[in-house]
Design a protein around this motif. Structure first.
Motif, PDB file in Angstrom:
ATOM      1  N   ALA A   2      20.456 -11.566  -6.531  1.00 62.77           N
ATOM      2  CA  ALA A   2      19.200 -12.061  -7.114  1.00 62.77           C
ATOM      3  C   ALA A   2      19.375 -12.144  -8.591  1.00 62.77           C
ATOM      4  CB  ALA A   2      18.113 -10.929  -7.083  1.00 62.77           C
ATOM      5  N   LEU A   3      18.832 -13.333  -8.882  1.00 69.42           N
ATOM      6  CA  LEU A   3      18.795 -13.877 -10.438  1.00 69.42           C
ATOM      7  C   LEU A   3      17.441 -13.570 -11.196  1.00 69.42           C
ATOM      8  CD1 LEU A   3      20.191 -17.376 -10.800  1.00 69.42           C
ATOM      9  CD2 LEU A   3      21.302 -15.103 -11.808  1.00 69.42           C
ATOM     10  N   THR A   4      17.740 -13.136 -12.545  1.00 68.76           N
ATOM     11  CA  THR A   4      16.427 -13.098 -13.356  1.00 68.76           C
ATOM     12  C   THR A   4      16.487 -14.350 -14.051  1.00 68.76           C
ATOM     13  OG1 THR A   4      16.703 -10.442 -13.464  1.00 68.76           O
ATOM     14  CG2 THR A   4      15.360 -11.615 -14.997  1.00 68.76           C
ATOM     15  N   ILE A   5      15.272 -15.106 -14.041  1.00 69.68           N
ATOM     16  CA  ILE A   5      14.966 -16.279 -14.554  1.00 69.68           C
ATOM     17  C   ILE A   5      14.216 -15.922 -15.875  1.00 69.68           C
ATOM     18  CG2 ILE A   5      14.204 -18.718 -14.392  1.00 69.68           C
ATOM     19  CD1 ILE A   5      16.778 -18.235 -12.674  1.00 69.68           C
ATOM     20  N   LEU A   6      14.798 -16.346 -17.089  1.00 67.54           N
ATOM     21  CA  LEU A   6      14.056 -16.200 -18.171  1.00 67.54           C
ATOM     22  C   LEU A   6      13.147 -17.434 -18.771  1.00 67.54           C
ATOM     23  CD1 LEU A   6      16.733 -14.437 -20.228  1.00 67.54           C
ATOM     24  CD2 LEU A   6      14.823 -13.041 -19.096  1.00 67.54           C
ATOM     25  N   PHE A   7      13.560 -18.689 -18.361  1.00 65.68           N
ATOM     26  CA  PHE A   7      13.107 -19.918 -18.755  1.00 65.68           C
ATOM     27  C   PHE A   7      13.320 -20.836 -17.842  1.00 65.68           C
ATOM     28  CE2 PHE A   7      13.274 -23.762 -21.106  1.00 65.68           C
ATOM     29  CZ  PHE A   7      12.127 -23.849 -21.965  1.00 65.68           C
ATOM     30  N   ILE A  13      17.422 -24.263 -17.904  1.00 66.58           N
ATOM     31  CA  ILE A  13      17.238 -23.011 -17.174  1.00 66.58           C
ATOM     32  C   ILE A  13      17.993 -22.114 -17.834  1.00 66.58           C
ATOM     33  CG2 ILE A  13      18.908 -23.843 -15.546  1.00 66.58           C
ATOM     34  CD1 ILE A  13      16.913 -22.136 -13.594  1.00 66.58           C
ATOM     35  N   ALA A  14      17.259 -20.935 -18.112  1.00 69.17           N
ATOM     36  CA  ALA A  14      18.115 -19.740 -18.386  1.00 69.17           C
ATOM     37  C   ALA A  14      17.909 -18.758 -17.683  1.00 69.17           C
ATOM     38  CB  ALA A  14      17.621 -19.447 -20.113  1.00 69.17           C
ATOM     39  N   ALA A  15      18.941 -17.743 -17.466  1.00 69.49           N
ATOM     40  CA  ALA A  15      18.854 -16.512 -16.613  1.00 69.49           C
ATOM     41  C   ALA A  15      19.607 -15.516 -17.282  1.00 69.49           C
ATOM     42  CB  ALA A  15      19.435 -16.992 -15.210  1.00 69.49           C
ATOM     43  N   ILE A  16      19.535 -14.251 -16.830  1.00 71.66           N
ATOM     44  CA  ILE A  16      20.478 -13.200 -17.254  1.00 71.66           C
ATOM     45  C   ILE A  16      21.800 -13.257 -16.524  1.00 71.66           C
ATOM     46  CG2 ILE A  16      21.095 -10.787 -17.373  1.00 71.66           C
ATOM     47  CD1 ILE A  16      17.658 -10.675 -18.062  1.00 71.66           C
ATOM     48  N   LYS A  17      22.905 -13.301 -17.028  1.00 70.46           N
ATOM     49  CA  LYS A  17      24.151 -13.157 -16.486  1.00 70.46           C
ATOM     50  C   LYS A  17      24.458 -11.622 -16.171  1.00 70.46           C
ATOM     51  CE  LYS A  17      28.503 -13.207 -18.099  1.00 70.46           C
ATOM     52  NZ  LYS A  17      29.172 -12.405 -17.160  1.00 70.46           N
ATOM     53  N   PRO A  18      24.763 -11.120 -14.815  1.00 69.45           N
ATOM     54  CA  PRO A  18      25.069  -9.949 -14.829  1.00 69.45           C
ATOM     55  C   PRO A  18      26.533  -9.595 -15.121  1.00 69.45           C
ATOM     56  CG  PRO A  18      24.226 -10.832 -12.767  1.00 69.45           C
ATOM     57  CD  PRO A  18      24.297 -11.837 -13.612  1.00 69.45           C
ATOM     58  N   VAL A  37      23.118 -20.252 -10.233  1.00 66.67           N
ATOM     59  CA  VAL A  37      22.051 -21.006 -10.482  1.00 66.67           C
ATOM     60  C   VAL A  37      21.720 -22.220  -9.819  1.00 66.67           C
ATOM     61  CG1 VAL A  37      20.762 -22.223 -12.548  1.00 66.67           C
ATOM     62  CG2 VAL A  37      22.052 -20.047 -12.942  1.00 66.67           C
ATOM     63  N   LYS A  38      23.019 -22.876  -9.364  1.00 65.76           N
ATOM     64  CA  LYS A  38      22.671 -24.106  -8.516  1.00 65.76           C
ATOM     65  C   LYS A  38      22.080 -23.771  -7.281  1.00 65.76           C
ATOM     66  CE  LYS A  38      26.691 -26.774 -10.362  1.00 65.76           C
ATOM     67  NZ  LYS A  38      28.076 -27.291 -10.010  1.00 65.76           N
ATOM     68  N   LEU A  39      22.283 -22.682  -6.771  1.00 68.95           N
ATOM     69  CA  LEU A  39      21.882 -22.036  -5.288  1.00 68.95           C
ATOM     70  C   LEU A  39      20.570 -21.771  -5.530  1.00 68.95           C
ATOM     71  CD1 LEU A  39      22.396 -21.182  -2.500  1.00 68.95           C
ATOM     72  CD2 LEU A  39      22.950 -19.045  -3.284  1.00 68.95           C
ATOM     73  N   TYR A  40      20.217 -21.180  -6.689  1.00 66.23           N
ATOM     74  CA  TYR A  40      18.434 -20.936  -6.982  1.00 66.23           C
ATOM     75  C   TYR A  40      17.854 -22.167  -6.838  1.00 66.23           C
ATOM     76  CZ  TYR A  40      14.495 -20.298  -9.980  1.00 66.23           C
ATOM     77  OH  TYR A  40      13.284 -20.269 -10.622  1.00 66.23           O
ATOM     78  N   LEU A  41      18.472 -23.374  -7.804  1.00 58.74           N
ATOM     79  CA  LEU A  41      17.723 -24.582  -7.805  1.00 58.74           C
ATOM     80  C   LEU A  41      17.712 -25.214  -6.491  1.00 58.74           C
ATOM     81  CD1 LEU A  41      19.101 -25.674 -11.136  1.00 58.74           C
ATOM     82  CD2 LEU A  41      16.710 -24.922 -10.856  1.00 58.74           C
ATOM     83  N   GLU A  43      17.760 -24.006  -3.495  1.00 52.87           N
ATOM     84  CA  GLU A  43      16.548 -23.276  -2.446  1.00 52.87           C
ATOM     85  C   GLU A  43      15.335 -23.610  -3.006  1.00 52.87           C
ATOM     86  OE1 GLU A  43      17.987 -19.351  -2.420  1.00 52.87           O
ATOM     87  OE2 GLU A  43      19.447 -19.833  -0.816  1.00 52.87           O
ATOM     88  N   LYS A  44      15.224 -23.513  -4.342  1.00 54.68           N
ATOM     89  CA  LYS A  44      13.781 -23.623  -4.788  1.00 54.68           C
ATOM     90  C   LYS A  44      13.115 -24.839  -4.562  1.00 54.68           C
ATOM     91  CE  LYS A  44      10.606 -23.023  -8.761  1.00 54.68           C
ATOM     92  NZ  LYS A  44      10.654 -22.387 -10.224  1.00 54.68           N
ATOM     93  N   TYR A  45      13.824 -25.893  -4.790  1.00 55.96           N
ATOM     94  CA  TYR A  45      13.285 -27.257  -4.807  1.00 55.96           C
ATOM     95  C   TYR A  45      13.580 -28.032  -3.624  1.00 55.96           C
ATOM     96  CZ  TYR A  45      12.284 -26.127  -9.616  1.00 55.96           C
ATOM     97  OH  TYR A  45      11.578 -25.584 -10.751  1.00 55.96           O
ATOM     98  N   GLN A  46      14.260 -27.266  -2.526  1.00 57.46           N
ATOM     99  CA  GLN A  46      14.869 -27.954  -1.294  1.00 57.46           C
ATOM    100  C   GLN A  46      15.526 -29.245  -1.537  1.00 57.46           C
ATOM    101  OE1 GLN A  46      14.155 -26.321   1.918  1.00 57.46           O
ATOM    102  NE2 GLN A  46      13.904 -24.665   0.244  1.00 57.46           N
ATOM    103  N   LYS A  47      16.529 -29.147  -2.504  1.00 52.67           N
ATOM    104  CA  LYS A  47      17.388 -30.374  -2.771  1.00 52.67           C
ATOM    105  C   LYS A  47      18.412 -30.619  -1.592  1.00 52.67           C
ATOM    106  CE  LYS A  47      17.298 -30.156  -7.910  1.00 52.67           C
ATOM    107  NZ  LYS A  47      16.608 -31.745  -7.812  1.00 52.67           N
ATOM    108  N   PRO A  48      18.338 -31.717  -1.131  1.00 50.05           N
ATOM    109  CA  PRO A  48      19.578 -32.056   0.089  1.00 50.05           C
ATOM    110  C   PRO A  48      20.966 -32.298  -0.242  1.00 50.05           C
ATOM    111  CG  PRO A  48      18.163 -34.009  -0.535  1.00 50.05           C
ATOM    112  CD  PRO A  48      17.470 -32.779  -1.363  1.00 50.05           C
TER     113      PRO A  48
END
Length: 224
Positions: A2-7, A13-18, A37-41, A43-48
């Motif tokens: 799981a990613l923590t998205i900050l912005f 896009i900004a997130a916390i790197k573990p 981050v690519k996987l998050y984007l 899945e969120k926007y259903q990019k093909p």
């Protein structure tokens, strides 16, 4: 993971790197922040198809904290220019073993890498091949023999904060490469990218993205 998205907006896009996750693909083949981050984007926007993501900076593998990426090539170019022109300010938390003698101080060293070794050394004097490195620190809290510092690097050298603090007798907790004999349980070190400040590449607004101090027990001021 799981990613923590900050912005997040259309440009950045900004997130916390573990701690322990590479910033980008390396020889280990482990999943990296770029992948996450690519996987998050996707899945969120259903990019093909493939997701564009511009890597703007890196954080050492054992270090956690704020990482920012560009979502468009225009944002990537403009942010890269800011990084090159030193228009981006980064701030770190560092938990040291040993308390610096001065509450606030500017450290200046000349860093170099001995031939054939994956380690950086600090010299108080300038010499050919060494790179001038400067940072500011201030003590936020202290324990019996530990200190929580806020660190502002002025230059951006490899392992700069780690080696400069170790050179004044205050190595970062868990950093066995630079003076500690005991690693943290998760193999991290107690250095954390707490904030990044910059001019937004499209709106031109001053932007600050910040994260909270890690809550892991090895970040306590007591002995671990």
């Amino acid at each position: 993971m799981a990613l923590t998205i900050l912005f997040e907006d259309n440009h950045l896009i900004a997130a916390i790197k573990p701690a322990g996750v590479p910033s980008q693909k390396d020889e280990s083949g482990d999943i990296c922040m770029d992948d996450l981050v690519k996987l998050y984007l996707k899945e969120k926007y259903q990019k093909p198809g493939a997701v564009y993501l511009g890597l703007l900076h890196r954080i050492d593998r054992p270090v956690g904290g704020v990482m920012i990426f560009a979502r468009t090539s225009k944002a990537a170019a403009r942010m890269s220019a800011q990084f090159q022109q030193k228009g981006v300010k980064k701030t770190y938390y560092a938990l040291t073993e040993g308390i610096p003698k001065e509450t606030e101080r500017t450290l200046v060293h000349h860093l170099y890498k001995p031939s054939g070794k994956n380690i950086v050394k600090a010299s108080p004097v300038e010499f050919p091949g060494a790179k001038r490195s400067e940072l500011n620190y201030k003590i936020l809290k202290t324990g019996s023999n530990t200190a929580l510092l806020e660190v502002d690097p002025i230059t951006g050298r490899q392992h700069q904060i780690r080696v400069q603090l170790a050179s004044i007798g205050c190595p970062i907790r868990g950093d066995i490469k630079y003076g500690r004999t005991k690693p943290n349980p998760d193999k991290s070190i107690c250095l954390f990218a707490k904030a990044i400040e910059f001019e937004h590449p499209v709106t031109l607004e001053k932007t600050k993205i910040e994260a909270e101090l890690p809550q892991d027990p090895w970040w306590s001021l007591g002995s671990i």
